[in-house]
Motif scaffolding. Structure first.
Motif, PDB file in Angstrom:
ATOM      1  N   LEU A   1       0.844  -1.204   0.073  1.00  0.00           N
ATOM      2  CA  LEU A   1       0.078   0.101  -0.016  1.00  0.00           C
ATOM      3  C   LEU A   1       0.885   1.178   0.107  1.00  0.00           C
ATOM      4  O   LEU A   1       0.469   2.052  -0.650  1.00  0.00           O
ATOM      5  N   GLU A   2       1.803   1.326   0.735  1.00  0.00           N
ATOM      6  CA  GLU A   2       2.782   2.445   0.895  1.00  0.00           C
ATOM      7  C   GLU A   2       3.495   2.701  -0.500  1.00  0.00           C
ATOM      8  O   GLU A   2       3.566   3.816  -0.836  1.00  0.00           O
ATOM      9  N   ALA A   3       3.999   1.628  -1.229  1.00  0.00           N
ATOM     10  CA  ALA A   3       4.350   1.730  -2.536  1.00  0.00           C
ATOM     11  C   ALA A   3       3.302   2.187  -3.793  1.00  0.00           C
ATOM     12  O   ALA A   3       3.860   1.978  -4.776  1.00  0.00           O
ATOM     13  N   GLY A   4       2.156   2.085  -3.340  1.00  0.00           N
ATOM     14  CA  GLY A   4       0.970   2.209  -4.480  1.00  0.00           C
ATOM     15  C   GLY A   4       0.175   3.443  -4.246  1.00  0.00           C
ATOM     16  O   GLY A   4      -0.777   3.281  -4.659  1.00  0.00           O
ATOM     17  N   ARG A   5       0.687   4.477  -3.574  1.00  0.00           N
ATOM     18  CA  ARG A   5      -0.268   5.553  -3.371  1.00  0.00           C
ATOM     19  C   ARG A   5      -0.668   6.038  -4.703  1.00  0.00           C
ATOM     20  O   ARG A   5      -1.888   6.556  -4.405  1.00  0.00           O
ATOM     21  N   LYS A   6      -0.001   6.296  -5.396  1.00  0.00           N
ATOM     22  CA  LYS A   6      -0.336   7.087  -6.759  1.00  0.00           C
ATOM     23  C   LYS A   6      -1.258   6.366  -7.341  1.00  0.00           C
ATOM     24  O   LYS A   6      -2.440   6.843  -7.715  1.00  0.00           O
ATOM     25  N   PHE A   7      -1.110   4.911  -7.786  1.00  0.00           N
ATOM     26  CA  PHE A   7      -2.129   4.252  -8.118  1.00  0.00           C
ATOM     27  C   PHE A   7      -3.468   4.127  -7.398  1.00  0.00           C
ATOM     28  O   PHE A   7      -4.471   4.435  -7.889  1.00  0.00           O
ATOM     29  N   LEU A   8      -3.153   3.780  -6.176  1.00  0.00           N
ATOM     30  CA  LEU A   8      -4.628   3.736  -5.188  1.00  0.00           C
ATOM     31  C   LEU A   8      -5.401   5.195  -5.094  1.00  0.00           C
ATOM     32  O   LEU A   8      -6.465   5.030  -5.096  1.00  0.00           O
ATOM     33  N   SER A   9      -4.810   6.117  -5.335  1.00  0.00           N
ATOM     34  CA  SER A   9      -5.453   7.493  -5.517  1.00  0.00           C
ATOM     35  C   SER A   9      -6.356   7.728  -6.522  1.00  0.00           C
ATOM     36  O   SER A   9      -7.305   8.503  -6.734  1.00  0.00           O
TER      37      SER A   9
ATOM     38  N   LEU B   1      -5.655   8.250   1.903  1.00  0.00           N
ATOM     39  CA  LEU B   1      -5.840   8.363   0.452  1.00  0.00           C
ATOM     40  C   LEU B   1      -7.343   8.829   0.231  1.00  0.00           C
ATOM     41  O   LEU B   1      -7.755   8.952  -1.204  1.00  0.00           O
ATOM     42  N   GLY B   2      -8.109   8.959   1.212  1.00  0.00           N
ATOM     43  CA  GLY B   2      -9.428   9.477   0.872  1.00  0.00           C
ATOM     44  C   GLY B   2     -10.546   8.336   0.876  1.00  0.00           C
ATOM     45  O   GLY B   2     -11.515   8.870   0.265  1.00  0.00           O
ATOM     46  N   PHE B   3     -10.297   7.355   1.244  1.00  0.00           N
ATOM     47  CA  PHE B   3     -11.278   6.322   1.220  1.00  0.00           C
ATOM     48  C   PHE B   3     -12.086   6.043   2.366  1.00  0.00           C
ATOM     49  O   PHE B   3     -11.797   6.581   3.550  1.00  0.00           O
ATOM     50  N   HIS B   4     -13.509   5.827   2.263  1.00  0.00           N
ATOM     51  CA  HIS B   4     -14.185   5.563   3.504  1.00  0.00           C
ATOM     52  C   HIS B   4     -13.919   4.139   3.742  1.00  0.00           C
ATOM     53  O   HIS B   4     -14.024   3.477   2.752  1.00  0.00           O
TER      54      HIS B   4
END
Length: 136
Positions: free
Chosen positions: A80-88, A118-121
């Motif tokens: 998750l830490e290394a995937g922040r751009k994608f997850l956004s 990242l702004g998720f509920h």
């Protein structure tokens, strides 16, 4: 098995890489059952292989993906830490977490923090360790 299960789906591509916090090679610990293989060692995972690895950002950022499920056998915080751009860019996400009953090894608290940053509920299912996340 994955290739066999996906034969009738023409819109799927198998990427033969482990998800990890960086691009490179990792030691992959094999479990004696067909599931549970992991970068993290655990009892019963004495056999290993070396595999190519990469991040969510490197593999998927810029692609339109409506739903992501992450089940990386106790490596979820690093992934998750290394995937922040994608997850956004993903509207819905499910993450399987591990070690719920071992306070010193629990992954769900940090996973929840990252996902919320990242702004998720979110909703956490304690019985199976799964985090359900979505954007409104």
């Amino acid at each position: 098995y994955l290739r066999m299960n996906l034969q009738k789906f023409l819109n799927c591509t198998v990427i033969e890489k482990a998800l990890w916090k960086e691009k490179g090679q990792v030691i992959f610990h094999l479990y004696h059952l067909p599931t549970g293989h992991s970068i993290e060692y655990a009892k019963g995972k004495e056999k290993t292989i070396t595999v190519e690895a990469d991040t969510l950002d490197n593999l998927f950022y810029g692609q339109k993906i409506d739903f992501a499920k992450i089940d990386v056998q106790a490596s979820e915080v690093d992934v998750l830490e290394a995937g922040r751009k994608f997850l956004s860019t993903v509207p819905k996400l499910v993450v399987e977490t591990h070690y719920r009953t071992i306070p010193s090894k629990r992954t769900y608290p940090r996973c929840l923090e990252i996902i919320k940053e990242l702004g998720f509920h979110t909703e956490f299912a304690w019985d199976n360790g799964i985090i359900y996340a979505w954007r409104k």
